[in-house]
Design a protein around this motif. Sequence first.
Motif, PDB file in Angstrom:
ATOM      1  N   ASP A  79       0.554  -0.685   0.130  1.00 25.11           N
ATOM      2  CA  ASP A  79       0.251   0.367   0.026  1.00 25.11           C
ATOM      3  C   ASP A  79       0.653   1.057  -0.187  1.00 25.11           C
ATOM      4  OD1 ASP A  79      -2.259  -1.675  -0.218  1.00 25.11           O
ATOM      5  OD2 ASP A  79      -3.034  -1.043   2.379  1.00 25.11           O
ATOM      6  N   SER A  80       1.922   1.531   1.211  1.00 28.57           N
ATOM      7  CA  SER A  80       3.060   2.131   0.486  1.00 28.57           C
ATOM      8  C   SER A  80       3.932   2.548  -0.309  1.00 28.57           C
ATOM      9  CB  SER A  80       3.954   2.024   2.252  1.00 28.57           C
ATOM     10  OG  SER A  80       4.324   0.613   1.181  1.00 28.57           O
ATOM     11  N   GLU A  81       3.649   1.694  -1.473  1.00 28.15           N
ATOM     12  CA  GLU A  81       4.569   1.545  -3.233  1.00 28.15           C
ATOM     13  C   GLU A  81       3.230   2.208  -3.995  1.00 28.15           C
ATOM     14  OE1 GLU A  81       7.304  -1.474  -3.565  1.00 28.15           O
ATOM     15  OE2 GLU A  81       6.062  -2.512  -2.163  1.00 28.15           O
ATOM     16  N   ILE A  82       2.244   2.310  -3.343  1.00 31.23           N
ATOM     17  CA  ILE A  82       1.706   2.332  -4.590  1.00 31.23           C
ATOM     18  C   ILE A  82       1.518   4.387  -5.060  1.00 31.23           C
ATOM     19  CG2 ILE A  82      -1.333   2.889  -5.345  1.00 31.23           C
ATOM     20  CD1 ILE A  82      -1.569   0.288  -3.625  1.00 31.23           C
ATOM     21  N   GLU A  83       1.276   4.784  -3.830  1.00 31.72           N
ATOM     22  CA  GLU A  83       1.259   6.656  -3.949  1.00 31.72           C
ATOM     23  C   GLU A  83       2.534   6.930  -4.684  1.00 31.72           C
ATOM     24  OE1 GLU A  83      -0.630   9.297  -3.875  1.00 31.72           O
ATOM     25  OE2 GLU A  83      -1.710   7.751  -3.901  1.00 31.72           O
ATOM     26  N   THR A  84       3.424   6.159  -4.768  1.00 34.22           N
ATOM     27  CA  THR A  84       5.185   6.929  -5.565  1.00 34.22           C
ATOM     28  C   THR A  84       5.054   5.792  -6.929  1.00 34.22           C
ATOM     29  OG1 THR A  84       6.448   4.087  -5.224  1.00 34.22           O
ATOM     30  CG2 THR A  84       6.746   6.232  -3.137  1.00 34.22           C
ATOM     31  N   THR A  87       1.460   8.198 -12.516  1.00 30.80           N
ATOM     32  CA  THR A  87       0.362   8.286 -13.119  1.00 30.80           C
ATOM     33  C   THR A  87       0.416   7.881 -14.097  1.00 30.80           C
ATOM     34  OG1 THR A  87      -0.247   9.456 -11.558  1.00 30.80           O
ATOM     35  CG2 THR A  87      -1.735   9.943 -13.322  1.00 30.80           C
ATOM     36  N   LYS A 106      -7.098   0.997  -5.019  1.00 36.56           N
ATOM     37  CA  LYS A 106      -5.995   1.952  -5.283  1.00 36.56           C
ATOM     38  C   LYS A 106      -5.322   2.083  -6.364  1.00 36.56           C
ATOM     39  CE  LYS A 106      -5.649   1.184  -0.202  1.00 36.56           C
ATOM     40  NZ  LYS A 106      -4.814   0.704   0.766  1.00 36.56           N
ATOM     41  N   ALA A 109      -6.955   4.311  -8.548  1.00 37.60           N
ATOM     42  CA  ALA A 109      -7.248   6.145  -7.340  1.00 37.60           C
ATOM     43  C   ALA A 109      -5.977   6.723  -8.535  1.00 37.60           C
ATOM     44  CB  ALA A 109      -7.316   5.905  -6.292  1.00 37.60           C
ATOM     45  N   LYS A 110      -4.837   5.523  -8.235  1.00 38.93           N
ATOM     46  CA  LYS A 110      -3.391   6.422  -8.514  1.00 38.93           C
ATOM     47  C   LYS A 110      -3.541   6.525 -10.367  1.00 38.93           C
ATOM     48  CE  LYS A 110       0.960   8.337  -7.925  1.00 38.93           C
ATOM     49  NZ  LYS A 110       0.848   9.391  -8.196  1.00 38.93           N
ATOM     50  N   LYS A 111      -4.249   5.904 -10.927  1.00 37.66           N
ATOM     51  CA  LYS A 111      -4.457   6.007 -12.200  1.00 37.66           C
ATOM     52  C   LYS A 111      -3.534   5.113 -12.792  1.00 37.66           C
ATOM     53  CE  LYS A 111      -6.922  10.271 -13.587  1.00 37.66           C
ATOM     54  NZ  LYS A 111      -7.437  11.183 -14.187  1.00 37.66           N
TER      55      LYS A 111
END
Length: 375
Positions: A79-84, A87, A106, A109-111
């Motif tokens: 989960d912590s990696e998805i934001e990195t 896009t 998720k 949402a991050k495309k």
Amino acid sequence: MKRVLALRESHPKETRAALSPESAKKLAGLGLSVTVEQGLGDRAGYSDEDYRQAGAAVAERSKALPEAEIILRVRKPEDSEIETLPTGVLHLSFLDPFNESALIQKLAAKKVNAVSVEMIPRSTIAQKMDALSSQANLAGYAAVVLASDRMQKILPMMMTPAGTISPSRFFIIGVGVAGLQAIATAKRLGARVEAFDTRPVVEEQVRSLGAKFVKVDLGDTGQTDQGYAKELTPEQMEKQRLEMAKACARADVVITTAKLFGRKAPVILNEAVLEQMKPGSIVVDLAVESGGNVAGSKVGEDVITANGVKIIGPENLEGYYPKDATQMLGANFANFIEHFWDAEQQAFVYRTEDEILSGSLITRDGEIVHEKFKA
């Protein structure tokens, strides 16, 4: 030029890598810019220099990730990696989508355009990119070798001046890719092999490998359109257990490979069956990570029953031979990209009418696009 990045696995038990030097060279030959994270192949016997010689760059994750357009990895991202993740990036890995609805949401949402490689259909044209099957082959082989290393006797018949040693008996439950490889490996090592599957259609394959097919009349069973065994009714399960108990009682090793795709594995060997087995016999539960086929099996542990049966629950059995596993998995990924690669445009083309992509693409452009997971 598309930039491909292969990420190193963070899971402590994962030994495989998503790309081998050979596959990196293939992708570079297509015109892609290939980068691997530092130490990508350390656990699989591939050095950073091996990748450099294959035409790939080696970099730290933090520096390479922002520019990546295609990401390859073995396991699903934390989960912590998805934001990195960038896009719009194309992300290929095992995702376990039936059990990871929150993860899929998720990624959408991050495309992130996420491909779940276990969803690649089992068709003739898709064989070369079927990662699920390539890794199951290794698991079936590894299960036999693992059992033989823990046994109290040898596998083949041996005639010696001190007398004749009878061959070991193996019973393989589930004749999919892993089961067939287990049968073939045990036979090559000289064991006497029996096998069972709910699908009568596989009897010919079992016999062609020199094993005996254990017949149980379960009525209507069959298989899914993906080639997996259908789920049995409680009555069918009980009848199956009674007949399999006889084969288990005469076996030195039982290997269970029965998995239900996207669902918890069925318990095939319960306490009553285990109680009928010989002291010192071994059970290898290949489905232990998805719930287990054997009562009492535990991931990554050996469990000894009251009557002396050893239940082995191997973790990441596919990764027991990481060099070969990485070679096969890397080829699967490279073949997938090549199938959708347009040499003139130098681009990955999302041909959504292709059953391979429509069957495995889970999210795209901020939406969940796979029919099975939209809801």
